[in-house]
Motif scaffolding. Structure first.
Motif, short mmCIF file in Angstrom:
data_model
loop_
_atom_site.label_atom_id
_atom_site.label_comp_id
_atom_site.label_asym_id
_atom_site.label_seq_id
_atom_site.Cartn_x
_atom_site.Cartn_y
_atom_site.Cartn_z
N SER A 1 0.82 -1.22 0.00
CA SER A 1 0.00 0.00 0.00
C SER A 1 0.85 1.26 0.00
O SER A 1 0.35 2.36 0.26
CB SER A 1 -0.94 0.01 1.21
N THR A 2 2.14 1.14 -0.30
CA THR A 2 3.04 2.29 -0.20
C THR A 2 2.92 3.22 -1.41
O THR A 2 2.63 2.80 -2.53
CB THR A 2 4.50 1.85 -0.06
N ILE A 3 3.16 4.50 -1.14
CA ILE A 3 3.29 5.54 -2.17
C ILE A 3 4.68 6.13 -1.99
O ILE A 3 5.03 6.59 -0.90
CB ILE A 3 2.25 6.65 -1.99
N ALA A 4 5.49 6.11 -3.04
CA ALA A 4 6.86 6.63 -2.93
C ALA A 4 6.86 8.07 -2.44
O ALA A 4 6.14 8.92 -2.98
CB ALA A 4 7.56 6.53 -4.28
N GLY A 5 7.61 8.33 -1.38
CA GLY A 5 7.75 9.68 -0.87
C GLY A 5 6.62 10.17 -0.01
O GLY A 5 6.58 11.36 0.35
N SER A 6 5.68 9.31 0.34
CA SER A 6 4.51 9.73 1.12
C SER A 6 4.32 8.84 2.33
O SER A 6 4.58 7.64 2.29
CB SER A 6 3.25 9.68 0.25
N ALA A 7 3.83 9.43 3.43
CA ALA A 7 3.47 8.64 4.61
C ALA A 7 2.11 7.98 4.44
O ALA A 7 1.80 7.01 5.14
CB ALA A 7 3.46 9.53 5.85
N CYS B 1 -9.78 -16.21 4.04
CA CYS B 1 -8.74 -15.23 3.68
C CYS B 1 -8.52 -14.21 4.78
O CYS B 1 -9.48 -13.70 5.37
CB CYS B 1 -9.11 -14.51 2.38
N MET B 2 -7.25 -13.92 5.02
CA MET B 2 -6.85 -12.81 5.87
C MET B 2 -6.03 -11.86 5.00
O MET B 2 -5.03 -12.26 4.42
CB MET B 2 -6.02 -13.30 7.06
N VAL B 3 -6.48 -10.61 4.89
CA VAL B 3 -5.85 -9.63 4.02
C VAL B 3 -4.99 -8.71 4.88
O VAL B 3 -5.46 -8.15 5.88
CB VAL B 3 -6.92 -8.83 3.26
N CYS B 4 -3.73 -8.53 4.48
CA CYS B 4 -2.76 -7.77 5.27
C CYS B 4 -2.19 -6.62 4.44
O CYS B 4 -1.88 -6.79 3.26
CB CYS B 4 -1.62 -8.68 5.72
N LEU B 5 -2.04 -5.47 5.08
CA LEU B 5 -1.44 -4.31 4.45
C LEU B 5 -0.81 -3.44 5.54
O LEU B 5 -0.94 -3.73 6.73
CB LEU B 5 -2.45 -3.52 3.62
N HIS B 6 -0.13 -2.38 5.13
CA HIS B 6 0.53 -1.52 6.12
C HIS B 6 -0.41 -0.43 6.64
O HIS B 6 -0.51 -0.21 7.84
CB HIS B 6 1.78 -0.88 5.53
N HIS B 7 -1.10 0.25 5.74
CA HIS B 7 -1.88 1.42 6.11
C HIS B 7 -3.29 1.05 6.56
O HIS B 7 -3.90 0.11 6.04
CB HIS B 7 -1.96 2.39 4.92
N HIS B 8 -3.82 1.80 7.49
CA HIS B 8 -5.15 1.52 8.04
C HIS B 8 -6.24 1.90 7.04
O HIS B 8 -6.26 3.02 6.52
CB HIS B 8 -5.37 2.22 9.39
N PRO B 9 -7.19 0.96 6.82
CA PRO B 9 -8.27 1.21 5.88
C PRO B 9 -9.54 1.76 6.53
O PRO B 9 -10.53 2.00 5.84
CB PRO B 9 -8.54 -0.18 5.29
N VAL B 10 -9.52 1.93 7.85
CA VAL B 10 -10.65 2.53 8.58
C VAL B 10 -10.09 3.62 9.48
O VAL B 10 -8.91 3.62 9.84
CB VAL B 10 -11.42 1.48 9.41
#
Length: 265
Positions: free
Chosen positions: A118-124, A148-157
């Motif tokens: 879920s990363t964007i280069a240069g952005s938090a 299924c368990m879906v994993c990412l870095h950024h919070h979706p809620v």
């Protein structure tokens, strides 16, 4: 693998540097991660896999060597995805060997673990681009009978924290619409927020795990560091699609380094 219960340990946001003594917000990040892993090994070992949801390093690819040394000989899959302080290409290059799995999906018994970038280069902040959304759709659609368990870095809620919610998943609506199309999703797990979260949305468990270093103060409108110690999460994934989970806080007395780590927070 036909185990009725699969066990995972979830670590996130260690923020390692090339230097073994470098600190972030007053905490020496490598000693904090080392002590947290040791605590898990003494209390909750051995899981079927380890999950690490990003910010493995603090803008310093040299930190991946420390991560490899700590996690490379655990004798189990180490499932990883990048955070906003990682460099995804460097991360894939440095962790391109067993037991590390970077991105894609990984099947464990009755479960499929989906690992998103879920990363964007240069952005938090974070965003799932068209390719990642398509990969998520394909991973969920092809899971057949698996949960299924879906994993990412950024919070979706929303985390009810003004500053933190400005750097969450920018296209969370698109992400959640994709989740809603698939009845086999049982949980969404993320890092980034340096605090615990446990909720439910449309029958899907929503889980955030505190960092292995410093924590953010929950519900704070402006940036603030919490005094909670490092932590990790245990996950028990059951064959019927249910799960049990616990956040384990690493006590200050667990190691001398953590006494200073906790007071520094």
């Amino acid at each position: 693998m036909d185990k009725s219960v699969l066990r995972l340990n979830h670590f996130t946001d260690p923020h390692l540097y090339g230097s073994a003594t470098e600190s972030l917000r007053g905490i020496a990040t490598l000693p904090a991660l080392t002590a947290t892993l040791a605590h898990a090994q003494a209390r909750d070992w051995a899981p079927d896999a380890v999950l690490v949801t990003g910010d493995i390093v603090q803008d310093d690819p040299a930190g991946y060597a420390h991560f490899r040394n700590l996690f490379g000989s655990l004798g189990m899959p180490v499932l990883c995805l990048p955070g906003n302080h990682d460099e995804p290409a460097a991360m894939r290059r440095e962790l391109n060997r067993s037991p590390f799995v970077v991105g894609g999906h990984f099947d464990l018994g009755a479960w499929r673990i989906v690992l998103l970038d879920s990363t964007i280069a240069g952005s938090a902040s974070g965003r799932l681009d068209a390719a990642n959304l398509a990969a998520l759709e394909q991973s969920l659609a092809s899971a057949a009978h698996r949960h299924c368990m879906v994993c990412l870095h950024h919070h979706p809620v929303a985390m009810d924290s003004r500053w933190l919610d400005r750097v969450g998943l920018e296209n969370s609506v698109e992400f959640l619409q994709t989740i809603d199309r698939h009845r086999n999703v049982r949980a969404i797990v993320w890092g980034h927020v340096h605090q615990s979260y446990d909720g439910v949305r449309k029958g899907v468990r929503l889980l955030a795990t505190p960092s292995t270093c410093a924590q953010f103060l929950p519900h704070s409108p402006d940036f603030a560091v919490d005094r909670q110690p490092p932590a990790y999460r245990t996950l028990e994934l059951r064959a019927d699609g249910s799960l049990a989970t616990e956040v384990v806080w690493v006590e200050k007395r667990a190691a001398e380094s953590l006494r200073s780590v906790s007071s520094a927070a």
